[in-house]
Design a protein around this motif. Sequence first.
Motif, PDB file in Angstrom:
ATOM      1  N   ARG A 116       0.814  -1.224   0.000  1.00  0.00           N
ATOM      2  CA  ARG A 116       0.000   0.000   0.000  1.00  0.00           C
ATOM      3  C   ARG A 116       0.844   1.270   0.000  1.00  0.00           C
ATOM      4  NH1 ARG A 116      -4.680   0.294   4.149  1.00  0.00           N
ATOM      5  NH2 ARG A 116      -2.931   0.357   5.623  1.00  0.00           N
ATOM      6  N   VAL A 117       1.939   1.249  -0.705  1.00  0.00           N
ATOM      7  CA  VAL A 117       2.800   2.429  -0.830  1.00  0.00           C
ATOM      8  C   VAL A 117       2.573   3.052  -2.203  1.00  0.00           C
ATOM      9  CG1 VAL A 117       5.177   3.282  -0.852  1.00  0.00           C
ATOM     10  CG2 VAL A 117       4.521   1.447   0.735  1.00  0.00           C
ATOM     11  N   PRO A 118       2.274   4.345  -2.289  1.00  0.00           N
ATOM     12  CA  PRO A 118       2.040   5.010  -3.591  1.00  0.00           C
ATOM     13  C   PRO A 118       3.361   5.311  -4.298  1.00  0.00           C
ATOM     14  CG  PRO A 118       1.775   6.587  -1.807  1.00  0.00           C
ATOM     15  CD  PRO A 118       2.062   5.267  -1.155  1.00  0.00           C
ATOM     16  N   TRP A 119       3.935   4.281  -4.925  1.00  0.00           N
ATOM     17  CA  TRP A 119       5.278   4.415  -5.504  1.00  0.00           C
ATOM     18  C   TRP A 119       5.346   5.487  -6.596  1.00  0.00           C
ATOM     19  CZ3 TRP A 119       8.284   2.257  -2.272  1.00  0.00           C
ATOM     20  CH2 TRP A 119       8.004   1.031  -1.678  1.00  0.00           C
ATOM     21  N   HIS A 120       4.277   5.696  -7.315  1.00  0.00           N
ATOM     22  CA  HIS A 120       4.315   6.567  -8.490  1.00  0.00           C
ATOM     23  C   HIS A 120       4.103   8.043  -8.160  1.00  0.00           C
ATOM     24  CE1 HIS A 120       0.165   5.478  -7.695  1.00  0.00           C
ATOM     25  NE2 HIS A 120      -0.223   6.561  -8.371  1.00  0.00           N
ATOM     26  N   ASN A 121       3.727   8.349  -6.933  1.00  0.00           N
ATOM     27  CA  ASN A 121       3.420   9.743  -6.590  1.00  0.00           C
ATOM     28  C   ASN A 121       4.702  10.571  -6.397  1.00  0.00           C
ATOM     29  OD1 ASN A 121       0.737   9.125  -6.662  1.00  0.00           O
ATOM     30  ND2 ASN A 121       0.405   9.184  -4.443  1.00  0.00           N
ATOM     31  N   GLU A 122       4.523  11.898  -6.540  1.00  0.00           N
ATOM     32  CA  GLU A 122       5.582  12.888  -6.285  1.00  0.00           C
ATOM     33  C   GLU A 122       6.883  12.568  -7.015  1.00  0.00           C
ATOM     34  OE1 GLU A 122       5.565  14.724  -2.207  1.00  0.00           O
ATOM     35  OE2 GLU A 122       4.630  12.797  -1.715  1.00  0.00           O
ATOM     36  N   GLY A 123       6.727  12.241  -8.273  1.00  0.00           N
ATOM     37  CA  GLY A 123       7.918  11.985  -9.080  1.00  0.00           C
ATOM     38  C   GLY A 123       8.638  10.714  -8.697  1.00  0.00           C
ATOM     39  N   GLY A 124       7.913   9.786  -8.099  1.00  0.00           N
ATOM     40  CA  GLY A 124       8.530   8.521  -7.706  1.00  0.00           C
ATOM     41  C   GLY A 124       9.430   8.639  -6.482  1.00  0.00           C
ATOM     42  N   LEU A 125       9.097   9.609  -5.595  1.00  0.00           N
ATOM     43  CA  LEU A 125       9.953   9.902  -4.441  1.00  0.00           C
ATOM     44  C   LEU A 125      10.275   8.651  -3.621  1.00  0.00           C
ATOM     45  CD1 LEU A 125      11.276  12.210  -2.722  1.00  0.00           C
ATOM     46  CD2 LEU A 125       9.135  12.276  -1.423  1.00  0.00           C
ATOM     47  N   LEU A 126       9.251   7.842  -3.321  1.00  0.00           N
ATOM     48  CA  LEU A 126       9.461   6.686  -2.446  1.00  0.00           C
ATOM     49  C   LEU A 126      10.150   5.533  -3.170  1.00  0.00           C
ATOM     50  CD1 LEU A 126       6.069   6.694  -0.488  1.00  0.00           C
ATOM     51  CD2 LEU A 126       8.229   7.838   0.065  1.00  0.00           C
ATOM     52  N   LEU A 127       9.822   5.349  -4.444  1.00  0.00           N
ATOM     53  CA  LEU A 127      10.497   4.290  -5.199  1.00  0.00           C
ATOM     54  C   LEU A 127      11.973   4.633  -5.411  1.00  0.00           C
ATOM     55  CD1 LEU A 127       9.853   1.572  -6.512  1.00  0.00           C
ATOM     56  CD2 LEU A 127       9.564   2.778  -8.690  1.00  0.00           C
ATOM     57  N   LEU A 128      12.280   5.902  -5.524  1.00  0.00           N
ATOM     58  CA  LEU A 128      13.682   6.323  -5.658  1.00  0.00           C
ATOM     59  C   LEU A 128      14.469   6.078  -4.365  1.00  0.00           C
ATOM     60  CD1 LEU A 128      13.113   9.587  -7.706  1.00  0.00           C
ATOM     61  CD2 LEU A 128      14.229   7.482  -8.494  1.00  0.00           C
ATOM     62  N   GLU A 129      13.784   6.072  -3.242  1.00  0.00           N
ATOM     63  CA  GLU A 129      14.463   5.707  -1.987  1.00  0.00           C
ATOM     64  C   GLU A 129      14.839   4.222  -2.001  1.00  0.00           C
ATOM     65  OE1 GLU A 129      15.867   5.662   2.082  1.00  0.00           O
ATOM     66  OE2 GLU A 129      15.976   6.941   0.302  1.00  0.00           O
ATOM     67  N   LEU A 130      13.938   3.383  -2.560  1.00  0.00           N
ATOM     68  CA  LEU A 130      14.303   1.974  -2.696  1.00  0.00           C
ATOM     69  C   LEU A 130      15.464   1.807  -3.672  1.00  0.00           C
ATOM     70  CD1 LEU A 130      10.905   0.031  -2.756  1.00  0.00           C
ATOM     71  CD2 LEU A 130      12.303   0.770  -0.817  1.00  0.00           C
ATOM     72  N   ASN A 131      15.487   2.633  -4.706  1.00  0.00           N
ATOM     73  CA  ASN A 131      16.602   2.581  -5.659  1.00  0.00           C
ATOM     74  C   ASN A 131      17.925   2.896  -4.955  1.00  0.00           C
ATOM     75  OD1 ASN A 131      17.430   2.564  -8.664  1.00  0.00           O
ATOM     76  ND2 ASN A 131      18.306   4.486  -7.902  1.00  0.00           N
ATOM     77  N   ARG A 132      17.888   3.813  -4.005  1.00  0.00           N
ATOM     78  CA  ARG A 132      19.098   4.128  -3.235  1.00  0.00           C
ATOM     79  C   ARG A 132      19.567   2.919  -2.425  1.00  0.00           C
ATOM     80  NH1 ARG A 132      20.714   5.780   1.922  1.00  0.00           N
ATOM     81  NH2 ARG A 132      18.605   5.438   2.731  1.00  0.00           N
ATOM     82  N   LEU A 133      18.636   2.162  -1.863  1.00  0.00           N
ATOM     83  CA  LEU A 133      18.977   1.053  -0.975  1.00  0.00           C
ATOM     84  C   LEU A 133      19.349  -0.227  -1.729  1.00  0.00           C
ATOM     85  CD1 LEU A 133      16.109   1.442   1.665  1.00  0.00           C
ATOM     86  CD2 LEU A 133      18.452   2.295   1.814  1.00  0.00           C
TER      87      LEU A 133
END
Length: 881
Positions: free
Chosen positions: A551-568
């Motif tokens: 239930r994480v909105p990965w696509h919102n705000e320019g992919g802000l949260l998915l980009l954090e996973l990309n960092r990790l």
Amino acid sequence: MAIGGGRSSRSGKRISSSSPSSYTSTVTTIAFIALCVVGAWMLTSTSVAPPQTANLTSKAATTLVSTESDAAAAATTNVVDQSGGSASSRTTNGKKQKQSVFEDNPGDLPADAIKTDQADGGRGADTDQEDKDKHTQISEESTMTTAQSANQQVVEPQAADKPNMERQQTEEKVVVVEEEEEEPQNKAAAAAEEANNNNQGGNNVVQGNPSLEARVFEEQQQQQRMEDAGVLQNPTEEKPENKVTEEDQAQRMQQQQQQMQDNAQKKPAEPTQQQQHDHQQQQRNDEAHHQEQKAENPEKTSDQVVSSGMIPKESKESKRSWSTQAGESESQKERRKEDETKGQDSELPKDTWQLCNVTAGPDYIPCLDNEKALKKLRTTGHFEHRERHCPEEPPTCLVPLPDGYKRPIPWPTSRDKIWYHNVPHTKLAEFKGHQNWVKVTGEFLTFPGGGTQFIHGALHYIDFLQRAVPKIGWGKHTRVILDVGCGVASFGGYMFERDVLTMSFAPKDEHEAQVQFALERGIPAISAVMGSKRLPFPSAVFDLIHCARCRVPWHNEGGLLLLELNRLLRPGGYFVWSATPVYQKLKDDVEIWQAMSALTVSMCWDLVTIKRDKLNKIGAAIYRKPTTNDCYDQRKKNFPPMCPNDDDPNAAWSVPLQACMHRVPSEPSIRGSRWPDDWPRRLQKPPYWLNSTQMGIYGKPAPQDFTADYHHWKNVVTVTYIKGLGINWDGVRNVMDMRAVYGGFAAALKDMKVWVVNVVNVDSPDTLPIIFERGLFGIYHDWCESYSTYPRTYDLLHADHLLSKLKTRCKLVPVLAEVDRMLRPGGTFIVRDESSTVGEVEGILKSMHWEVHLTNNNDKQGILSAQKGDWRPETFALSSS
């Protein structure tokens, strides 16, 4: 030599060694000649003699006169022909030898502390009579020819290079003295030593510099030995014996003294072999002194130190080579300054503890249940109310126990059921019971092993993913994974059967106590949320990241949260997205899938496969992060943008999220440029990117430091912790190393049925990437704050040289109150630290009615093992809200 007549008559006949009167007469003659030389020189000289020249002559005469009466009773002297006879054997007759004394190293030196021409160090076979014989010939030395002085300057440096040649020549030319009476001998030696000290003191150039003084004294000794052996004699400039005038004699003495002064002035400025010799001699002196201390106070051998658990302290120099989270996270500097102003604690008196008076009651997490801070939040749009907001003053209260609390069920039974009263929450059972999350069964909460995406069990789902992408390689290629929105963490719990370590996390939200369920079951988990800040992990450390209906909105705000996973995520690592947009065709799902597809393409993630699971009727999309920067460089649009070069991807402590990507490391020597070795080889092997030129935490080159740390903890855990502390390891499952360096403690527990979360403190060297690289996991934290876990969730806490460091920034009482909060009743706390800190900790733990099983202090270091009991205070603290 000029005074060779003192040893033989003018007619060339030897003096009989059996005639004391003849020997006495000879010595008297030498003294008389020396006095005449001094008088004549003083009458004929037109200038003032150098201080040490006059002192040298007068002291020599004084020595001869003072020892004349004792010399008559000396042992028989056998003179070896200087033209080359075999050296006679030397004996000491068991007499005690007097050690030479240097003014810059007072006291008796060991026998091997002084370097000479002989193989035994020059003192092992010499006697006091030999010293007397050498020093009573000082007037003889003073009559060296100018050519002989020049030869000394040539031969002496060679002596440092060729000790074997000197030793051979000296042994062939040495004068042998057999001891008979100790008393006259000791007097003669004392007189000779006094004369030698006076000679040193007379040189104004050397005086006041002990190292030069010792060097000149050594040169004088070496010169005497070489003269006795005849090696300084210049055959091309021989003069008839006893034909030297008094004026020539005085002039040569002055030249000799001036040459010694010049040597003393020049040597400190030049890196000569003599300086190397002096340095080596000082090392021998220090080693001999160390050996004497070791004989008086025996130390432990390295093996004994390891078995006793003593680990070296951090090297101060190593701090220059390692960054810290405190340094990387600029937003924490002001708060850190405030922490450093806090004082230390004294021992807390008994019966002053109170229960925490908070709404959360037995489930209190100070930094997540800070109602005062939550009321001040201006917005909750980024789940700020689920993030950490720690109290200004850490609590010093104790968390109450739930009614009916029982000691936890041990692993592996705990994976399937726990005591209901330990976590008395039923909302998840009501809401998720049909998905086989959790059920209430009598006095137990049971876990069938299901989840929203794997109703029929986690093991089937795990194998489904492996079949979808065989290169995932559970337990070999893929070892450490992150489970986002974990629920009750059944996915991570069953991953242990595939030799995979899972860090599960979920927020403390309306899904009541899901992380608490996981920890009570014996599964790793933390309370966290993907909100406005980075997760407390370094970059590129997880082999795989999993999200099953998180239930994480990965696509919102320019992919802000998915980009954090990309960092990790490691370059080449996988992202498994098991969610309805992958396999359902509802309008919302289709829109999310389209947005997600566009985002992952722009991030250069490769969609490896989309697979459907017929049993669970779900689907999973599996993506792979690129291993090069080629795709980034070929993008038509710079979206999402690349992060600025000065943005540190490893800075994670309270750092705001940014919608950007970091470039993949391209140099082979940089972390992240290639995949780690397969498990379990990666556990013991230093990471490829550890540089031998970088100093490790304990002062060795980093790869060697890593290996030494592993062997140290392997020995300590085997010898001390498992066998020596009386811990019932059958009841230990959840373990935390509160100050992990390289993760050596956790690595040593590999074959135990435990998991260890390694905590790297924000003000310590940032070694957390090393821990992940070797197939373990951990987290950044500041122990001046509360940890993001529920109460009573760990069986064993380990603090190695942590608390003494914390005392400089915060108080110990709140830290130990936090230890009490995290540890289960019956759990163990192991402390290794300075003795004073261990004593302070013991007092505080006893005030909480803990049972201290072991305290041991040795060499200012101590170890403590204590067990938490069931005691709780009867009164509540005043409410802070």
